[in-house]
Design a protein around this motif. Structure first.
Motif, PDB file in Angstrom:
ATOM      1  N   UNK A  57      62.949  37.885  25.259  1.00 24.29           N
ATOM      2  CA  UNK A  57      62.143  37.661  26.137  1.00 24.29           C
ATOM      3  C   UNK A  57      61.848  38.150  27.378  1.00 24.29           C
ATOM      4  N   UNK A  58      63.245  38.854  27.819  1.00 22.66           N
ATOM      5  CA  UNK A  58      63.172  39.884  29.171  1.00 22.66           C
ATOM      6  C   UNK A  58      62.476  40.560  28.996  1.00 22.66           C
ATOM      7  N   UNK A  59      61.781  41.638  27.741  1.00 19.89           N
ATOM      8  CA  UNK A  59      62.001  42.742  27.341  1.00 19.89           C
ATOM      9  C   UNK A  59      60.160  42.255  27.947  1.00 19.89           C
ATOM     10  N   UNK A  60      59.740  41.259  26.923  1.00 15.42           N
ATOM     11  CA  UNK A  60      58.145  41.273  27.723  1.00 15.42           C
ATOM     12  C   UNK A  60      57.948  40.880  28.530  1.00 15.42           C
ATOM     13  N   UNK A  61      58.884  39.941  29.273  1.00 16.34           N
ATOM     14  CA  UNK A  61      58.677  39.496  30.835  1.00 16.34           C
ATOM     15  C   UNK A  61      58.529  41.353  31.375  1.00 16.34           C
ATOM     16  N   UNK A  62      59.401  42.132  31.093  1.00 11.80           N
ATOM     17  CA  UNK A  62      60.248  42.768  31.890  1.00 11.80           C
ATOM     18  C   UNK A  62      58.024  44.317  32.161  1.00 11.80           C
ATOM     19  N   UNK A  63      57.882  44.400  31.224  1.00 13.15           N
ATOM     20  CA  UNK A  63      56.392  44.740  29.888  1.00 13.15           C
ATOM     21  C   UNK A  63      55.451  44.646  31.754  1.00 13.15           C
ATOM     22  N   UNK A  64      54.600  43.307  31.289  1.00 14.80           N
ATOM     23  CA  UNK A  64      53.862  42.805  32.159  1.00 14.80           C
ATOM     24  C   UNK A  64      54.492  42.666  33.909  1.00 14.80           C
ATOM     25  N   UNK A  65      56.128  42.234  34.526  1.00 13.86           N
ATOM     26  CA  UNK A  65      55.924  42.793  35.260  1.00 13.86           C
ATOM     27  C   UNK A  65      56.321  44.475  36.446  1.00 13.86           C
ATOM     28  N   UNK A  66      56.531  45.153  35.242  1.00 13.32           N
ATOM     29  CA  UNK A  66      56.727  46.900  35.530  1.00 13.32           C
ATOM     30  C   UNK A  66      54.880  47.674  35.308  1.00 13.32           C
ATOM     31  N   UNK A  67      53.944  46.243  34.605  1.00 11.69           N
ATOM     32  CA  UNK A  67      52.313  46.494  34.441  1.00 11.69           C
ATOM     33  C   UNK A  67      52.699  48.125  34.266  1.00 11.69           C
ATOM     34  N   UNK A  68      53.805  48.695  33.364  1.00  6.39           N
ATOM     35  CA  UNK A  68      52.937  49.631  32.458  1.00  6.39           C
ATOM     36  C   UNK A  68      52.922  50.245  30.741  1.00  6.39           C
ATOM     37  N   UNK A  69      52.731  50.516  30.595  1.00  9.53           N
ATOM     38  CA  UNK A  69      52.572  50.641  28.958  1.00  9.53           C
ATOM     39  C   UNK A  69      53.822  51.714  28.450  1.00  9.53           C
ATOM     40  N   UNK A  70      54.825  51.548  28.081  1.00  6.77           N
ATOM     41  CA  UNK A  70      56.086  52.127  27.175  1.00  6.77           C
ATOM     42  C   UNK A  70      55.671  52.778  26.255  1.00  6.77           C
ATOM     43  N   UNK A  71      56.045  53.960  26.350  1.00  8.47           N
ATOM     44  CA  UNK A  71      55.527  55.017  25.525  1.00  8.47           C
ATOM     45  C   UNK A  71      56.783  54.784  23.972  1.00  8.47           C
ATOM     46  N   UNK A  72      57.264  54.543  23.837  1.00  5.43           N
ATOM     47  CA  UNK A  72      58.452  54.511  22.660  1.00  5.43           C
ATOM     48  C   UNK A  72      59.312  53.260  23.285  1.00  5.43           C
ATOM     49  N   UNK A  73      59.691  52.131  22.970  1.00  7.37           N
ATOM     50  CA  UNK A  73      60.916  51.015  22.561  1.00  7.37           C
ATOM     51  C   UNK A  73      61.987  51.126  21.552  1.00  7.37           C
ATOM     52  N   UNK A  74      63.309  51.503  22.447  1.00  9.00           N
ATOM     53  CA  UNK A  74      64.447  51.331  21.566  1.00  9.00           C
ATOM     54  C   UNK A  74      64.722  49.983  21.433  1.00  9.00           C
TER      55      UNK A  74
END
Length: 149
Positions: A57-74
């Motif tokens: 849940x925090x990961x989804x929120x963090x991606x939206x808040x950061x406004x960036x698309x990660x290149x990889x997910x661990x």
């Protein structure tokens, strides 16, 4: 964890994530705070930006808040609030994450076998984490070199 460089903390590696890395950002989803901090330090030291989260849940929120698309997910599988299996179920419907490669980190890969896996799950990295193997997989799936510090 195995193969964790004991001297990383003593070398003054940044503990705060740097989200300005653009395509070199890694989303690290791990509930164990010690493991999350150590992996952040290792990845930062290797030149990657890290967006850490303690659950799906925090990961989804963090991606939206950061406004960036990660290149990889661990991604750890066993976590409170939203575990890795539930997070994987959200990926296909999440535009920012739908095509991002995922490396699952787990001591129990049976949970992954029960999960509905999106096509972007590329590898399973067994726990305890072998840092050399993790870095090999990160380089393989990032598709480019990290930014230099």
């Amino acid at each position: 964890m195995r193969n964790l460089p004991a001297s990383d903390a003593s070398r003054g590696i940044r503990k705060q994530p740097d989200w300005s890395g653009g395509p070199a950002t890694i989303l690290l989803v791990e509930d164990d705070s010690g493991a999350r901090e150590a992996l952040c330090e290792i990845l930062n030291h290797a030149g990657y930006s890290v967006l850490p989260a303690e659950n799906g849940m925090r990961a989804l929120q963090s991606v939206e808040a950061a406004g960036t698309t990660p290149a990889l997910i661990l991604l750890d599988l066993t976590m409170p609030v939203m575990d890795g299996v539930a997070f994987l179920a959200h990926i296909p419907a999440h535009a920012q994450l739908a095509s991002v490669p995922v490396i699952v980190m787990s001591g129990d890969s049976r949970a992954l076998l029960r999960a509905e896996q999106p096509d972007n799950v590329r590898e399973v990295l067994p726990k305890p984490i072998d840092v050399s193997r993790m870095m090999e997989l990160v380089r393989k799936h990032m598709g480019h070199s990290p930014r230099r510090l």
